[in-house]
Design a protein around this motif. Sequence first.
Motif, PDB file in Angstrom:
ATOM      1  N   ALA A  79     -27.330   0.033   8.995  1.00  0.00           N
ATOM      2  CA  ALA A  79     -26.782   0.912   7.949  1.00  0.00           C
ATOM      3  C   ALA A  79     -25.248   0.543   7.983  1.00  0.00           C
ATOM      4  CB  ALA A  79     -27.094   1.995   7.707  1.00  0.00           C
ATOM      5  N   GLU A  80     -24.873   0.526   9.351  1.00  0.00           N
ATOM      6  CA  GLU A  80     -23.365   0.255   9.486  1.00  0.00           C
ATOM      7  C   GLU A  80     -22.801  -1.187   9.082  1.00  0.00           C
ATOM      8  OE1 GLU A  80     -24.913   3.309  11.729  1.00  0.00           O
ATOM      9  OE2 GLU A  80     -25.474   1.181  11.807  1.00  0.00           O
ATOM     10  N   ALA A  81     -23.885  -2.235   9.143  1.00  0.00           N
ATOM     11  CA  ALA A  81     -23.277  -3.534   9.059  1.00  0.00           C
ATOM     12  C   ALA A  81     -23.286  -3.518   7.195  1.00  0.00           C
ATOM     13  CB  ALA A  81     -24.525  -4.723   9.362  1.00  0.00           C
ATOM     14  N   LEU A  82     -24.393  -2.764   6.713  1.00  0.00           N
ATOM     15  CA  LEU A  82     -24.142  -3.048   5.217  1.00  0.00           C
ATOM     16  C   LEU A  82     -23.070  -2.285   4.607  1.00  0.00           C
ATOM     17  CD1 LEU A  82     -27.936  -2.248   3.970  1.00  0.00           C
ATOM     18  CD2 LEU A  82     -26.970  -4.370   4.158  1.00  0.00           C
ATOM     19  N   GLU A  83     -22.548  -1.251   5.195  1.00  0.00           N
ATOM     20  CA  GLU A  83     -21.635  -0.372   4.682  1.00  0.00           C
ATOM     21  C   GLU A  83     -20.222  -1.372   5.006  1.00  0.00           C
ATOM     22  OE1 GLU A  83     -21.645   3.216   6.565  1.00  0.00           O
ATOM     23  OE2 GLU A  83     -23.051   4.055   5.307  1.00  0.00           O
ATOM     24  N   GLU A  84     -20.019  -1.769   6.204  1.00  0.00           N
ATOM     25  CA  GLU A  84     -18.919  -2.624   6.616  1.00  0.00           C
ATOM     26  C   GLU A  84     -18.862  -3.855   5.509  1.00  0.00           C
ATOM     27  OE1 GLU A  84     -18.889  -2.440  11.441  1.00  0.00           O
ATOM     28  OE2 GLU A  84     -19.295  -4.123  10.483  1.00  0.00           O
ATOM     29  N   ILE A  85     -19.758  -4.605   5.307  1.00  0.00           N
ATOM     30  CA  ILE A  85     -19.688  -5.567   4.428  1.00  0.00           C
ATOM     31  C   ILE A  85     -19.441  -5.413   2.850  1.00  0.00           C
ATOM     32  CG2 ILE A  85     -21.002  -7.834   3.323  1.00  0.00           C
ATOM     33  CD1 ILE A  85     -22.681  -7.693   6.102  1.00  0.00           C
ATOM     34  N   ALA A  86     -19.905  -4.048   2.633  1.00  0.00           N
ATOM     35  CA  ALA A  86     -19.595  -3.674   1.080  1.00  0.00           C
ATOM     36  C   ALA A  86     -18.406  -3.193   1.017  1.00  0.00           C
ATOM     37  CB  ALA A  86     -20.749  -2.515   0.745  1.00  0.00           C
ATOM     38  N   ASP A  87     -17.666  -2.459   2.001  1.00  0.00           N
ATOM     39  CA  ASP A  87     -16.468  -2.134   1.990  1.00  0.00           C
ATOM     40  C   ASP A  87     -15.499  -3.119   2.031  1.00  0.00           C
ATOM     41  OD1 ASP A  87     -17.083   0.671   2.242  1.00  0.00           O
ATOM     42  OD2 ASP A  87     -16.763   0.474   4.230  1.00  0.00           O
ATOM     43  N   ALA A  88     -15.811  -4.183   2.706  1.00  0.00           N
ATOM     44  CA  ALA A  88     -14.984  -5.616   2.615  1.00  0.00           C
ATOM     45  C   ALA A  88     -15.239  -6.300   1.286  1.00  0.00           C
ATOM     46  CB  ALA A  88     -15.349  -6.642   3.788  1.00  0.00           C
ATOM     47  N   LEU A  89     -16.244  -6.303   0.719  1.00  0.00           N
ATOM     48  CA  LEU A  89     -16.526  -6.891  -0.820  1.00  0.00           C
ATOM     49  C   LEU A  89     -15.933  -6.262  -2.057  1.00  0.00           C
ATOM     50  CD1 LEU A  89     -20.348  -8.115  -0.430  1.00  0.00           C
ATOM     51  CD2 LEU A  89     -18.282  -9.675  -0.562  1.00  0.00           C
ATOM     52  N   ALA A  90     -15.913  -4.981  -1.816  1.00  0.00           N
ATOM     53  CA  ALA A  90     -15.399  -4.183  -2.870  1.00  0.00           C
ATOM     54  C   ALA A  90     -14.348  -4.593  -3.436  1.00  0.00           C
ATOM     55  CB  ALA A  90     -15.112  -2.775  -2.547  1.00  0.00           C
ATOM     56  N   PRO A  91     -13.004  -4.536  -2.552  1.00  0.00           N
ATOM     57  CA  PRO A  91     -11.649  -5.145  -3.447  1.00  0.00           C
ATOM     58  C   PRO A  91     -11.820  -6.607  -3.871  1.00  0.00           C
ATOM     59  CG  PRO A  91     -11.450  -5.020  -0.800  1.00  0.00           C
ATOM     60  CD  PRO A  91     -12.747  -4.393  -1.365  1.00  0.00           C
ATOM     61  N   MET A  92     -12.569  -7.446  -2.953  1.00  0.00           N
ATOM     62  CA  MET A  92     -12.826  -8.877  -3.661  1.00  0.00           C
ATOM     63  C   MET A  92     -13.232  -8.860  -4.837  1.00  0.00           C
ATOM     64  SD  MET A  92     -13.974 -10.514   0.008  1.00  0.00           S
ATOM     65  CE  MET A  92     -13.396  -9.998   1.578  1.00  0.00           C
ATOM     66  N   LEU A  93     -14.364  -8.261  -4.964  1.00  0.00           N
ATOM     67  CA  LEU A  93     -15.124  -8.404  -6.210  1.00  0.00           C
ATOM     68  C   LEU A  93     -14.761  -7.202  -7.464  1.00  0.00           C
ATOM     69  CD1 LEU A  93     -18.688  -9.210  -4.906  1.00  0.00           C
ATOM     70  CD2 LEU A  93     -17.209 -10.602  -5.862  1.00  0.00           C
ATOM     71  N   ASN A  94     -13.656  -6.224  -6.949  1.00  0.00           N
ATOM     72  CA  ASN A  94     -13.228  -5.313  -7.963  1.00  0.00           C
ATOM     73  C   ASN A  94     -14.521  -4.157  -8.271  1.00  0.00           C
ATOM     74  OD1 ASN A  94     -11.228  -4.263  -9.492  1.00  0.00           O
ATOM     75  ND2 ASN A  94     -12.083  -5.422 -11.555  1.00  0.00           N
ATOM     76  N   ALA A 139     -29.046  -0.583  -3.202  1.00  0.00           N
ATOM     77  CA  ALA A 139     -30.041  -1.542  -3.770  1.00  0.00           C
ATOM     78  C   ALA A 139     -30.654  -2.698  -2.611  1.00  0.00           C
ATOM     79  CB  ALA A 139     -29.411  -2.387  -4.920  1.00  0.00           C
ATOM     80  N   THR A 140     -29.482  -2.818  -1.835  1.00  0.00           N
ATOM     81  CA  THR A 140     -29.841  -3.861  -0.896  1.00  0.00           C
ATOM     82  C   THR A 140     -30.738  -3.334   0.329  1.00  0.00           C
ATOM     83  OG1 THR A 140     -27.613  -4.672  -1.071  1.00  0.00           O
ATOM     84  CG2 THR A 140     -28.900  -5.326   1.168  1.00  0.00           C
ATOM     85  N   ALA A 141     -30.329  -2.056   0.485  1.00  0.00           N
ATOM     86  CA  ALA A 141     -31.336  -1.355   1.505  1.00  0.00           C
ATOM     87  C   ALA A 141     -32.708  -1.296   0.927  1.00  0.00           C
ATOM     88  CB  ALA A 141     -30.792  -0.086   1.788  1.00  0.00           C
ATOM     89  N   HIS A 142     -33.130  -0.870  -0.202  1.00  0.00           N
ATOM     90  CA  HIS A 142     -34.283  -0.823  -1.123  1.00  0.00           C
ATOM     91  C   HIS A 142     -34.925  -2.253  -0.812  1.00  0.00           C
ATOM     92  CE1 HIS A 142     -37.417   0.293  -3.652  1.00  0.00           C
ATOM     93  NE2 HIS A 142     -37.090  -0.790  -4.372  1.00  0.00           N
ATOM     94  N   LEU A 143     -34.085  -3.207  -1.311  1.00  0.00           N
ATOM     95  CA  LEU A 143     -34.752  -4.583  -1.453  1.00  0.00           C
ATOM     96  C   LEU A 143     -35.080  -4.910   0.032  1.00  0.00           C
ATOM     97  CD1 LEU A 143     -35.210  -7.287  -2.823  1.00  0.00           C
ATOM     98  CD2 LEU A 143     -32.955  -8.034  -2.235  1.00  0.00           C
ATOM     99  N   LEU A 144     -34.434  -4.529   1.002  1.00  0.00           N
ATOM    100  CA  LEU A 144     -34.857  -4.935   2.461  1.00  0.00           C
ATOM    101  C   LEU A 144     -36.028  -4.202   2.931  1.00  0.00           C
ATOM    102  CD1 LEU A 144     -31.174  -5.090   4.139  1.00  0.00           C
ATOM    103  CD2 LEU A 144     -32.850  -7.140   4.073  1.00  0.00           C
ATOM    104  N   SER A 145     -36.239  -3.136   2.412  1.00  0.00           N
ATOM    105  CA  SER A 145     -37.432  -2.164   2.812  1.00  0.00           C
ATOM    106  C   SER A 145     -38.714  -2.618   2.107  1.00  0.00           C
ATOM    107  CB  SER A 145     -37.207  -0.836   2.408  1.00  0.00           C
ATOM    108  OG  SER A 145     -38.287   0.186   2.573  1.00  0.00           O
ATOM    109  N   GLU A 146     -38.275  -2.826   0.767  1.00  0.00           N
ATOM    110  CA  GLU A 146     -39.641  -3.277  -0.173  1.00  0.00           C
ATOM    111  C   GLU A 146     -40.010  -4.530  -0.020  1.00  0.00           C
ATOM    112  OE1 GLU A 146     -42.036  -3.931  -3.583  1.00  0.00           O
ATOM    113  OE2 GLU A 146     -39.914  -4.643  -3.216  1.00  0.00           O
ATOM    114  N   ALA A 147     -39.263  -5.499   0.173  1.00  0.00           N
ATOM    115  CA  ALA A 147     -39.553  -6.977   0.158  1.00  0.00           C
ATOM    116  C   ALA A 147     -39.596  -7.630   1.522  1.00  0.00           C
ATOM    117  CB  ALA A 147     -38.600  -7.851  -0.889  1.00  0.00           C
TER     118      ALA A 147
END
Length: 566
Positions: free
Chosen positions: A520-535, A547-555
Motif C-alpha cells: 500500500a505504501e509503494a502504491l501511495e508513493e508512486i501515485a504521489d510522484a506521478l500526480a504532478p507529472m500527469l496533472n 483501481a490498481t489495488a483492485h486489479l492486483l487483487s482481482e486479477a
Amino acid sequence: MTRAARRADEIAAVRETERTTVLIIGAGINGISLFRDLAHQGIDAVIVDRGDFASGASAASSHMIHGGIRYLENGEFRLVRESVQERNGLLRIAPHYVKPLQTTIPIYSTFSGILSAPLRFLTHRSGKPTERGAVLIKAGLTLYDLFSRDGGSVPRHRFLGRRRSLEELPALDPEVKYTATYFDASMHDPERLALDVLQDGRSANDHSHALNYVEAIGRDGDTVVLRDRETAEEFRIRADVVVNTSGPWTDLTNEALGQVTRYMGGTKGSHIVLDNDELLEATQGREIFFEHSDGRIVLIYPLKGRVLVGTTDIDADPREPARCTEDEVDYFFELIAHVFPTIAVSREQIVYRFSGIRPLPRHEDTAPGFVSRDYRVELDNSEPVPMLSLVGGKWTTFRALGESLADRVLDLLGRTRAVSTADAPIGGGRGFPRTPRARASWKQTHLAGAGARGDALLARYGTRAAEVWAHIEQHEDHDLAGGELSTRELEWMVDNEMVVRLADVVLRRTSIAFVGAVTAEALEEIADALAPMLNWTPDRRDAEIEATAHLLSEAHGVDIDVPIAR
C-alpha cells in the motif's frame, strides 16, 4: 508540459491529419512488431490499443523464447524452423532481455509414448495422455538440434542417467530414470521488450504514432471511429489499410467494425510466482520442462529471485477475463510435488499469479495442446479499405511475423520492402556488453556513480540505461517502493514510455508486482510522484490507487489494504 498534455498533443496530431497510411488495431507484441517494421520501410502508421501497450495476451506469457520442441509432434516443421531461427536471432539483437536458458526434462520411462505419438502426429487427437519416454524425447531433441544449428548459438542437448541426474539436481524425484538437457532462451521482461520494439518504430518514422487507451469502436466506409478512454472523446481516422492485431479479441474487434468473423479459439494459460528459496535452489538456475501425465506442458522456471510455475491450456471465452483459479493452483502444486517431492509449497508463498488467453485459431474438436501455434493472415476486401486480420502468433516469432505481415501490407499498397529487420538491434540491445568484463567497463563509462544500482538499470533498459542515468543525475532523486524505483527514473518513464496509469508502472514498466514488492505504501508513493507529472487531481490520484489495488487483487491474487477514495 505534463505527460497528460503530451499525450493530448499526440492524439491531436492524429486528429488533425485525419488519416494515416496504415491503422493497426491492437498493440500487443505482434501489432507492435508490424508497427516497427513498417516504420523501417518509411510507411507511416498509427497503432492503437484499448489498454496499455502489451497489456493483454503479451503480458501473460511464460517469459520464454523457444523453438517449440513439442510442435515437432504436431508436424509443424516450418514453425519450429522459424522459431529456432528467431530465437537465435533475438539472442543477437535483443541480448539485454533474451538470454540462453538451460532446460531440463525429467524422464520416467524408456519407451513410453512410442505407440501413441505417431497417432497424435497423424490425427492431432490427444487420446489417452502418456508421458514421453527417453527414446521419443531423444529422437525429438536430435531433430531439434538439426533445426537449431546456427553457428553454435546454443549447445546441443545431452542425456544423463539417474545417478548423474541426481548429482546435478539433488532435489529431483529419485524415481526419475533419465534427464535430457537442452537450451532455449528466457525473456525476463517481456513488456519492456515490447516497449523497446515500439520505441524503435516511433524513432524510425516521425509520422507514426502510438496511442494507448484508445479503442476502435466502429467503421464508416473508409473511416474508423476511435475513442480515447481517458477523455471519452471520439475522433475519426482514414487509412489505406487497416490491420487487426487484437490477438484473442480479433473477432470482437471485427464485430465492432461491422464484420462478423469466427477466426479465433484461444485457450487460457495461467501461472503462479512463488517466493520459495528451497524450490529456487532446487532448479539450479535451469528451467524444468516436461509433459505431465495429463498431457499438459509444465514448466518450473527460476526468474528474478522467484520461481515461475505454469502453465495450463484450457478453452476460454475472450469476452470473460482470464483468471488463475484455485483449481489451477492445486494443479501446479501437484506437479511441483511430482518433480520435487521433498519440497513443500503453500499458497502463502504465492506473490503473484496471472492468466491470459492465447491468440489461437478456432479449433473445433482438436485438443487444445494440438492447436497450431503458427499464424495466418485473413484479408477482407468487402469494404472500401482492405482489412487484414492476424490469426495466431507467439512471442518467439514476433519479428518474423511483423516482417511477413508488413510484406502483405506493402503488397496492398503497391510498395516494396526497403530493409529487413532481421539483424537490426532492438532498443537497449544496441552495443549491449555481453561479458562480465565488458559490462564492468560499460558501466564504468556510462553509469559512473550508479554503484549497485547500475546493474538494475542495465537489466531494465539495456544500453538505454545510459540515457536514464544521465536524467537521474541532473536533479535530486528519491527512492520509491523500497528502492525498486526512484522519482527521477519514474519521471524518465513518464517522459519516454507513455505512462498513463499507475498500473502501467507497477505491472509493466517495472517488476514491482511480479516479484511481490508491491505494498500500500509503494502504491501511495508512486501515485504521489506521478500526480504532478500527469496533472492528476487528488481525486484522480486516489482513484488510481484504488483501481490498481483492485486489479492486483482481482486479477493477480495480491491483496493490499488501501484507503478507499470517497
